[in-house]
Design a protein around this motif. Structure first.
Motif, PDB file in Angstrom:
ATOM      1  N   ARG A   6     -14.165  -9.621  -5.634  1.00 43.59           N
ATOM      2  CA  ARG A   6     -13.110  -9.854  -6.631  1.00 43.59           C
ATOM      3  C   ARG A   6     -13.054  -8.707  -7.638  1.00 43.59           C
ATOM      4  NH1 ARG A   6      -9.812 -13.334  -9.114  1.00 43.59           N
ATOM      5  NH2 ARG A   6      -9.845 -13.494 -11.371  1.00 43.59           N
TER       6      ARG A   6
ATOM      7  N   LEU B 181     -11.540  -5.546  -5.892  1.00 48.79           N
ATOM      8  CA  LEU B 181     -10.093  -5.651  -5.672  1.00 48.79           C
ATOM      9  C   LEU B 181      -9.342  -5.661  -6.994  1.00 48.79           C
ATOM     10  CD1 LEU B 181     -10.007  -8.213  -2.710  1.00 48.79           C
ATOM     11  CD2 LEU B 181      -9.865  -5.723  -2.614  1.00 48.79           C
ATOM     12  N   SER B 182      -9.926  -6.289  -8.003  1.00 49.19           N
ATOM     13  CA  SER B 182      -9.276  -6.287  -9.324  1.00 49.19           C
ATOM     14  C   SER B 182      -9.227  -4.874  -9.888  1.00 49.19           C
ATOM     15  CB  SER B 182     -10.044  -7.205 -10.293  1.00 49.19           C
ATOM     16  OG  SER B 182     -10.003  -8.530  -9.840  1.00 49.19           O
TER      17      SER B 182
ATOM     18  N   ASP C   6      -6.439  -2.915  -8.447  1.00 47.94           N
ATOM     19  CA  ASP C   6      -5.068  -3.284  -8.801  1.00 47.94           C
ATOM     20  C   ASP C   6      -4.415  -2.146  -9.599  1.00 47.94           C
ATOM     21  OD1 ASP C   6      -4.842  -5.684  -7.542  1.00 47.94           O
ATOM     22  OD2 ASP C   6      -5.564  -6.874  -9.241  1.00 47.94           O
ATOM     23  N   ASN C   7      -5.201  -1.500 -10.462  1.00 51.36           N
ATOM     24  CA  ASN C   7      -4.728  -0.353 -11.240  1.00 51.36           C
ATOM     25  C   ASN C   7      -5.719   0.782 -11.049  1.00 51.36           C
ATOM     26  OD1 ASN C   7      -2.419  -1.648 -12.656  1.00 51.36           O
ATOM     27  ND2 ASN C   7      -4.071  -2.959 -13.460  1.00 51.36           N
TER      28      ASN C   7
ATOM     29  N   THR D  43      -2.387 -12.824  -6.054  1.00 52.25           N
ATOM     30  CA  THR D  43      -2.690 -11.409  -5.876  1.00 52.25           C
ATOM     31  C   THR D  43      -3.718 -11.227  -4.756  1.00 52.25           C
ATOM     32  OG1 THR D  43      -4.453 -11.494  -7.505  1.00 52.25           O
ATOM     33  CG2 THR D  43      -2.245 -10.958  -8.313  1.00 52.25           C
TER      34      THR D  43
ATOM     35  N   SER E  48      -6.658  -9.757  -4.917  1.00 50.87           N
ATOM     36  CA  SER E  48      -8.016 -10.099  -5.348  1.00 50.87           C
ATOM     37  C   SER E  48      -8.203 -11.605  -5.392  1.00 50.87           C
ATOM     38  CB  SER E  48      -8.310  -9.487  -6.726  1.00 50.87           C
ATOM     39  OG  SER E  48      -7.424 -10.010  -7.700  1.00 50.87           O
TER      40      SER E  48
ATOM     41  N   GLY F 116      -0.088 -10.638  -1.133  1.00 47.94           N
ATOM     42  CA  GLY F 116      -0.582 -10.240  -2.445  1.00 47.94           C
ATOM     43  C   GLY F 116       0.071  -8.974  -2.948  1.00 47.94           C
ATOM     44  N   GLU F 117       0.357  -8.024  -2.007  1.00 50.40           N
ATOM     45  CA  GLU F 117       0.970  -6.774  -2.434  1.00 50.40           C
ATOM     46  C   GLU F 117       2.467  -6.900  -2.627  1.00 50.40           C
ATOM     47  OE1 GLU F 117      -0.204  -3.980   0.503  1.00 50.40           O
ATOM     48  OE2 GLU F 117      -2.116  -3.513  -0.485  1.00 50.40           O
TER      49      GLU F 117
ATOM     50  N   ASP G 104       4.160  -6.463  -5.913  1.00 48.17           N
ATOM     51  CA  ASP G 104       4.460  -5.102  -6.357  1.00 48.17           C
ATOM     52  C   ASP G 104       5.124  -4.383  -5.188  1.00 48.17           C
ATOM     53  OD1 ASP G 104       4.647  -2.605  -7.372  1.00 48.17           O
ATOM     54  OD2 ASP G 104       2.478  -2.256  -7.585  1.00 48.17           O
TER      55      ASP G 104
ATOM     56  N   THR H  96      -4.810   1.004  -0.558  1.00 49.47           N
ATOM     57  CA  THR H  96      -4.376  -0.057  -1.469  1.00 49.47           C
ATOM     58  C   THR H  96      -5.418  -1.169  -1.497  1.00 49.47           C
ATOM     59  OG1 THR H  96      -3.216  -1.251   0.287  1.00 49.47           O
ATOM     60  CG2 THR H  96      -1.985   0.458  -0.898  1.00 49.47           C
ATOM     61  N   ASN H  97      -5.257  -2.007  -2.533  1.00 54.16           N
ATOM     62  CA  ASN H  97      -6.240  -3.092  -2.622  1.00 54.16           C
ATOM     63  C   ASN H  97      -6.128  -4.057  -1.441  1.00 54.16           C
ATOM     64  OD1 ASN H  97      -3.811  -4.147  -3.390  1.00 54.16           O
ATOM     65  ND2 ASN H  97      -4.597  -5.211  -5.204  1.00 54.16           N
TER      66      ASN H  97
END
Length: 1522
Positions: free
Chosen positions: A331, A334-335, A338-339, A571, A573, A960-961, A964, A1198-1199
């Protein structure tokens, strides 16, 4: 000095930039105190001061406590509290000497002291420097004291094992130094070097301390050293290891090296450690049971394994709690992605390292946990094995006891006892292996749900609801499953009983042509067992489906609530962490019901074991295992007011009249004298000896007999011999061993000298199971020799003279019953040779219908004028029981000659053990047995399941993606690319997830169902083929193959095929597919990882070959090592009365210990080798996940892609780790199929039915003749002829007597008529049909043979007479009356007759004479026109024998009768006599013609007989008795 200055600067100088950074938040910083002992950092306080301070305080307190002598009350309280934490077995409990001569590791002690001193001096310099500069000095002062004390402690106590507390102290300083290095603000060369020196010194201290041995004293003198080549003469090296070889299991590498060079043999495997040897374990068990007689067996098992269970629980809880660290780390990774930013990537790398460390800890913890759970399992199983065997030695023979009217379970027979050992003991022991999981599963559930709540809030409640619904559905299935399990075990017991009786009596069944019907009964019992298994499979399918689909259903419900009702964004994560948690939920959720069921199954098994252990035992005095201290007068032998009954007859009212009662008996046998016991057949003579030995149930009165110190010897009417050499049978573990002078005297006295000369190997000739190598008379004389060779002062002989001719009887009476061998011995002899033995007799007992008719000394009988009446009552038994010169039943003698010439006395072949890989043919046999279509469907479903699982992960990542729209998961077009964003409309996404979930559930359900179906079909097919092939095997196969070895196929191997094989096959296929699928997915997402993946995969494979070879050999050795234990168990149960009579129970118990130790040694090393590979693969798996995560972070994926890669990396690591193991396990399990398939190739008899050549229904008719034309028979192509061109013709209804010396071929001729031995030349014609042209069943069902060795089955009189219900009750009654059985079996004259449903057993519920009468009645009931008699009435008194002979002449007047004659009087009135000599016909003609023939062979036999005056008068009168 320079070092101290640098050390001080490196630790405290701000100028050296070693000021430690604070945590990022001000909340982590305490206010700086005025006194400069502490720098104010919480981390520094915890790692630098608190942790080392607590540890050194514990060390000091421990030393003080161990040095102080506390009051006894406190010591007693402490021992009571600490009892569960102490080892069950200590050095004091070991029988063998221990090795205390270990060299003291002085160099290690010095190195530890010097290292501690260097650390102390360094910290002292740091302390002085800190005081001078007013820097924080607390850590330096603590370090100075701690290391100084550590140095002093090592020098004063000189530890012989690793000083674990000091190692923990050093570890604390090591961690502190590492953290200091991480938080350095300026990595100058001096600072780095100085902290590295702290790290090196602490690590070096730990490493050197770990070199010390784990045990201060070796528990045996022959513990293996690292340089020793593995051998069974040395014990397992785990008792001679240091900490590091223990943590890495490297001490097993010598056996891996040996396995890579050649195939392991049983002498290449270390013997068990004394702490695992069953004698030591069970001795402790007996001590506990003596101390706490009211405690249950389960309580003892818990107490004896408490330390292992506690450690298992603690280590399991580590995995349960820390096991969620990887999910939390996922978690956080992956969090962070995210950024993506440099700081986020650093955070992700940190958590990747945390995951790596957690996985490494799991590898080590699992290794320790598995060893302790395995020890718990091995000890539990071993104690159950020994308890069952020990009970069997004390248990009454209740094999004839049937189920009562309430339907209670019948007493255990061999089949059930083997099931108790092979099934129930394993089921109970397995629960100890899985003990901790029962407690960890709820903990995992709670943590997982709390974790879920922290991630998705109250939406987690929906998952809880789904789980509760699953449990509600599970409850009725659980109740039903328990009922099915009980019924299934009973069905398995019944199947094993039928198979056991088939194998034990296969020769008799072949005689009668009944083997196919009996095999059909075995197949039917198997079908009943499988029908319960079908029900069990249906329930298991439902349960497995529920718990397999639960994670998917829980995720679906939770995600729906989370997105639809709470409107949150799912999301990457959140989704993947939740899915990871759901997957982690799956194990405890699915495990809990399984563990619950398994616990209930184990409860049923424990009930069965406890039921067996609670069965009736012989009296304490009757068993040397529990014989109490002698009473005031224990030298008498006899009875006082004693009344007995056989325990085997149930007390149901319908059978009350059939219960045999012996007594009341008031008899004292004179010491050091000969006592005769006489009476008609069925009067209770053998029962009296059984009662004296304690084998009958004493209703009243007392028995006097001292069995202690082997003071009693016993020779039964049906001799029992061990599967060993003749010499070993005679010596029989005598405490004086082999005494050549005494041995030769016994051989001569028992008239065995000539017999031993016949055998090429002499007295080293091996006796087969049930004495198959020897003739009946030879068996009787070997058993008599065993009794006479013993040092016993009381010898019980049950009619040993019945099996020998008159001259041999006179020889035995003259040499055994008098002279040196009889001096100072009390001999109690059951016999009909009254006149022969009377001159030597001091006391006489005459029985009738279980009561003493007359008893007293010979002088008393003579004074009362009853001696003549007593002798008369036997109807001149001495003359009537006279035999030919060679009366022994040589039914199996040709086999003895064959084996002795071929193998120098060796009869039983060593069990074959396959080498190398399991051949492809074995896999193909199983695949075909299960069905090709089912395998194609199974493989297709497995591919579908893998595709659905990967699709599910890809879909979740895309979902989840999709919040965005700027990111894209790979450059692939998916069906959901046109879906609206989930934050706009989530329903389409949920529907696709629902469809994927339903597809996965359907595939899983179909996969489980098809798997069970395939397994069921394979089990049915392989069992049927096995039973069919064995049924049609020739009798010789069973002569050279122990029954226990065959039974092992029907227990261990069939159980593996029924259960474990399906799971290992699935696991192997899953491992291969998971490996390929995860590898492909990872390469698609991160192509640059391919070289690393290939290298890691190569490392996996590199470790595999040695492991696979060793495991394969060990499992095969384990498989074949089980057979001797069960073969010996079968033999023991048949001879239990003899074993107890000779007080040899301890000898057999010790032998069982050795056999189980041998088996356990292979199993133990197998799991050590398994741990060796598992630890290495777990460590490699940790590297795989860590490396894959780092590659994903470096590639900047990507995550969503990172999530897929991390998940698939875990699958890849697990698949790589499991692949070699499950493939090896698959091969090991297929070893059971290989062992079953091995018996598919046993030689087969001719066809049982030849449709185009079936004889007419009336064949053979009463007017058909028997023609033997130039018959030549040999037992093997390389052996000489046994019958040499025999030719004769027997007319219809003619009575032919066959006589001849031992080995002349009499029994071979009889066997040839039944085609038990196929002729190599010539032919036999019966009623115009060549018997070689028809099927064996057609032949054997139309002929009848009655042999001296009687085979009876557990059941009733009715089922033994007519097992397939082909006759009416009236016909059965008629034949019983004609054989005079109704009178004999109606035990009490005032209670009327008995019932056809009277239970009888293969063993002792009937006397030997009664058993022969039942066999004769069974033969007459068949009503065939050709009957072969082989001493069918040898155990019957002469008066009844005369009546039986009259019945035979009347009932079989129209039948052609061929009698192998032992009593010449029996066949003197026959139509013709056939005299065989050396396999050829010496004489053939009418008795009178042969009697008057000068120098004729038959005449000479008769002249040497005690009946010669009778025969001479017959010749003179020209008439014969009728």
């Amino acid at each position: 000095m320079e070092f101290l200055v640098l050390y001080t600067i490196g630790k405290n100088s701000k100028l050296a930039s070693l000021k430690l950074e604070r945590f990022s938040s001000a909340a982590h910083i305490l206010p700086t105190m005025q006194d400069p002992w502490f720098n104010g950092n919480i981390r520094a306080l915890a790692l630098d001061i608190v942790c080392p301070g607590v540890l050194i305080t514990v060390v000091v307190l421990y030393d003080i406590i161990t040095a102080v002598s506390f009051p006894k009350g406190i010591q007693l309280l402490w021992r009571h509290i600490s009892a569960p934490f102490r080892s069950f077995l200590t050095l004091d409990d070991l029988e063998d000497p221990i090795d205390q001569e270990l060299s003291k590791p002085v160099s290690i002690h010095r190195a530890l002291a010097v290292l501690a001193l260097i650390n102390s001096v360094g910290w002292l310099a740091s302390f002085v420097y800190a005081l001078a500069l007013r820097e924080p000095w607390a850590q330096a002062l603590l370090g100075t004291f701690s290391w100084a004390y550590a140095s002093l402690r090592v020098l004063t106590t000189t530890p012989s094992t690793p000083p674990y507390l000091l190692m923990l102290l050093s570890l604390a300083y090591l961690v502190s130094a590492c953290v200091d290095f991480v938080y350095l603000s300026n990595y100058t060369g001096a600072a780095t070097a100085l902290i590295c020196s702290r790290v090196v010194l602490s690590a070096l201290y730990i490493w050197i301390a770990g070199i010390l041995p784990l045990q201060a004293i070796r528990p045996a003198l022959n513990v293996a050293l690292p340089s020793d080549v593995p051998s069974s003469s040395i014990s397992c090296p785990e008792d001679n290891v240091d900490l590091w070889s223990w943590c890495t299991v490297s001490f097993v590498e010598p056996i891996l090296d040996l396995a890579s060079k050649r195939t392991l043999s049983d002498t290449d495997v270390w013997s068990l450690s004394p702490f695992f040897r069953h004698k030591n374990l069970f001795k402790k068990c007996l001590e506990y049971r003596a101390r706490y007689p009211t405690h249950s067996l389960l309580r003892f098992l818990l107490v004896s394994n408490s330390l292992d269970l506690i450690l298992d629980l603690v280590l399991e809880m580590w995995g349960a709690v820390v096991g969620f660290v990887p999910a939390y780390a996922l978690r956080m990774i992956l969090s962070a992605l995210d950024n993506p930013s440099p700081e986020a990537v650093s955070t992700a790398k940190f958590w990747a390292f945390v995951t790596f460390a957690a996985h490494l800890s799991f590898a080590q913890v699992d290794l320790f946990k598995n060893w302790h759970t395995r020890r718990c399992y091995e000890r539990t199983r071993g104690q159950l094995f020994c308890s069952l065997h020990y009970k069997a030695l004390r248990r009454r023979d209740v094999s004839g006891k049937g189920a009562n009217e309430e339907g209670e379970e019948s007493s255990a027979d061999l089949g059930k006892i083997v099931n108790l050992m092979q099934g129930d003991a394993y089921a109970v022991a397995q629960r100890f292996w899985d003990f901790a999981a029962i407690f960890s599963s709820p903990v995992r559930l709670v943590i997982a749900f709390v974790f879920l709540y922290r991630i998705i809030g109250w939406s987690a409640i929906s998952g809880v609801v789904v789980t509760l619904l699953a449990y509600l559905l599970n409850y009725p299935l659980a109740k039903y499953n328990i009922r099915i399990t009980r019924a299934s075990w009973k069905a398995k017991d019944r199947r094993m009983s039928v198979v056991n009786e088939l194998l034990q009596n296969v020769r008799f069944l072949k005689f009668y042509g009944w083997e196919n019907q009996w095999a059909s009964a075995a197949r039917q019992s198997r079908e009943v067992e499988l029908s319960w298994r079908v029900k069990e499979n249906i329930v298991d399918t439902a349960i497995s489906f529920i718990w397999t689909w639960i994670p998917s259903a829980t995720a679906l419900a939770t995600f729906s609530w989370y997105t639809l009702y709470e409107g949150e964004q799912l999301t990457v994560s959140t989704a993947f962490t939740a899915v990871a948690l759901f997957s982690q939920l799956q194990e405890p959720m699915s495990a809990l019901p399984g563990q619950f069921f398994a616990m209930l199954h184990a409860y049923v098994s424990m009930q069965r074991i406890e039921g067996f252990l609670a069965e009736e035992e012989v009296a304490d005095w009757a068993s040397s295992l529990t014989d109490p201290q002698p009473a005031s007068d224990h030298s008498e032998i006899g009875f006082q007011g004693a009344v007995f009954e056989w325990h085997g007859i149930p007390k149901a009212p319908s059978f009350a009249e059939t219960r045999f009662e012996l007594g009341p008996l008031d008899v004292k046998f004179p010491k050091d004298k000969l006592t005769l016991i006489s009476g008609p057949t069925g009067s209770g003579k053998s029962a009296l000896l059984g009662a004296l030995l304690g084998e009958m149930h004493c209703l009243a009165g007392s028995v006097y007999l001292n069995k202690r110190n082997h003071q009693v010897a016993y020779c039964a009417q049906n001799p029992w011999l061990e599967h060993a050499t003749i010499r070993d049978n005679i010596i029989f573990g005598s405490k004086n061993g082999y005494d050549d002078e005494r041995y030769q005297a016994v051989i001569e006295a028992c008239a065995l000298t000539h017999d031993l000369k016949v055998f090429e190997a002499g007295d080293f000739t091996e006796i087969g199971e049930k004495g198959i190598t020897l003739s009946g008379g030879q068996r009787a004389r070997v058993a008599l020799a065993r009794a006479m060779y013993s040092q016993a002062t009381c010898i019980l002989l049950d009619d040993p003279l019945a099996a020998v001719d008159m001259h041999t009887a006179q020889h035995i009476v003259s040499n055994c019953l008098t002279g040196d061998l009889a001096r100072g011995r009390t001999i109690i002899l059951v016999t009909h040779h009254i006149s022969l033995c009377l001159p030597l007799t001091s006391y006489v007992v005459e029985l009738s219908q279980g009561k003493v008719l007359r008893a007293g000394s010979v002088q008393e009988f003579q004074d009362l004028g009853q001696l003549e009446l007593f002798v008369e009552a036997e109807n001149d038994a001495t003359e009537d029981t006279s035999r030919t010169q060679t009366p022994d039943n040589e039914a199996d003698l040709p086999l003895a000659e064959t084996t002795s010439k071929a193998d120098k006395g060796k009869l039983i072949d060593v069990e074959a053990r396959a080498e190398g890989r399991v051949p492809l043919r074995t896999y193909w046999v199983y695949i075909r047995a299960a069905g090709l279509l089912s395998w194609v469907i199974t493989l297709s479903l497995m591919l579908a399941i893998r595709f659905i699982n990967i699709s599910n992960q890809v879909f979740l990542a895309k979902w989840g993606e999709a919040y965005d729209v700027s990111v894209s998961l790979l450059d692939i077009r998916y069906p959901w690319d046109n879906f609206p964003p989930p934050d706009v409309n989530v329903k389409p996404w949920l529907l696709v997830y629902l469809y994927i979930s339903i597809a996965g559930a359907s595939s899983v359900l179909a996969y489980i169902s098809v798997g069970y179906y395939a397994s069921l079909q394979a089990s049915r097919s392989l069992f049927r083929r096995l039973i069919d092939r064995l049924t049609r095997a020739p009798a010789r196969f069973f002569d050279i193959t122990p029954i226990g070895r065959i039974l092992n196929r029907f227990t261990t191997d069939i159980n593996t095929i029924d259960g474990a094989l399906q799971g290992s096959t699935r696991a192997a296929l899953s491992g291969v597919l998971n490996f390929l699928a995860s590898f492909i997915v990872i390469i698609i997402v991160i192509p640059t990882f391919a070289p690393v993946a290939i290298v890691i995969a190569w490392l996996y494979v590199r470790l595999a070959p040695r492991y696979v070879r060793a495991l394969r050999d060990l499992r095969r050795l384990e498989s074949i090592s089980l057979s001797p234990a069960f073969a010996g168990f079968d033999e023991l149960l048949r001879g239990l009365t003899h074993v107890r009579a000779f007080a040899m129970e301890s000898r057999y118990q010790d032998g069982f210990y050795r056999k189980v130790d041998k088996f356990q040694s292979f199993d133990h090393v197998y799991w050590l080798v398994n741990g060796w590979l598992r630890w290495r693969y777990d460590c490699l798996g940790s590297v795989v996940v860590y490396a894959t995560t780092l590659f994903a972070l470096w590639q900047g994926v990507t995550n969503g892609s990172a999530a897929i890669v991390i998940v698939q990396a875990g699958i890849f690591a697990e698949a790589s780790r499991q692949l070699v193991r499950v493939l090896a396990q698959l091969e090991l399990d297929f070893n059971s199929v290989e062992r079953v398939v091995e018996y598919f190739g046993v030689p087969q008899e001719a066809p049982h039915i030849i449709e185009e050549s079936r004889p007419p229904a009336y064949w053979p008719s009463s007017d058909g003749e028997l023609v033997v034309d130039n018959l030549v028979v040999k037992y093997a192509p390389e052996l000489p002829d046994v019958l040499k061109g025999i030719s004769f013709v027997a007319e219809p209804s003619e009575k032919i007597g066959v006589v001849g010396r031992t080995g002349s071929g009499k029994t071979t001729l009889a066997l040839s008529l039944l085609r038990m031995v196929e002729p190599s030349a010539g032919k036999i014609m019966i009623d115009g049909i060549d018997i070689s042209k028809i099927g064996l069943e057609d032949l054997r069902s139309r002929l009848t043979i009655v042999s001296q060795d009687v085979s009876l089955f557990s059941g009733t009189i009715r089922s033994n007479l007519d097992p397939f219900a082909e006759h009416t009750d009236q016909e059965c009654w008629d034949v019983l009356e004609r054989c005079h059985l109704t009178t004999l079996l109606s035990r009490a004259a005032d209670k009327g007759s008995f019932s056809l449903e009277m239970p009888i057993s293969p063993g002792g519920s009937l006397s030997a004479g009664e058993r022969q009468l039942v066999a004769l009645a069974r033969a007459i009931l068949r009503k065939t026109n050709i009957i072969i008699m082989d001493e069918a009435t040898s155990q019957i008194d002469s008066r009844l024998d005369d009546q039986i002979q009259k019945t035979i002449r009347e009932e079989l007047s129209n039948a052609l009768v061929i009698t192998i004659a032992h009593r010449l009087k029996t066949i003197i009135d026959y139509d013709r006599i056939l005299v065989l000599d050396g396999g050829a016909i010496a004489e053939f003609g009418e008795p009178r013609e042969l009697l008057i023939k000068p120098s004729g062979m038959f005449r000479e036999m008769c002249r040497k007989s005690a009946d010669w005056p009778l025969f001479a008068s017959i010749v003179e009168r020209g008439m014969f008795p009728s």
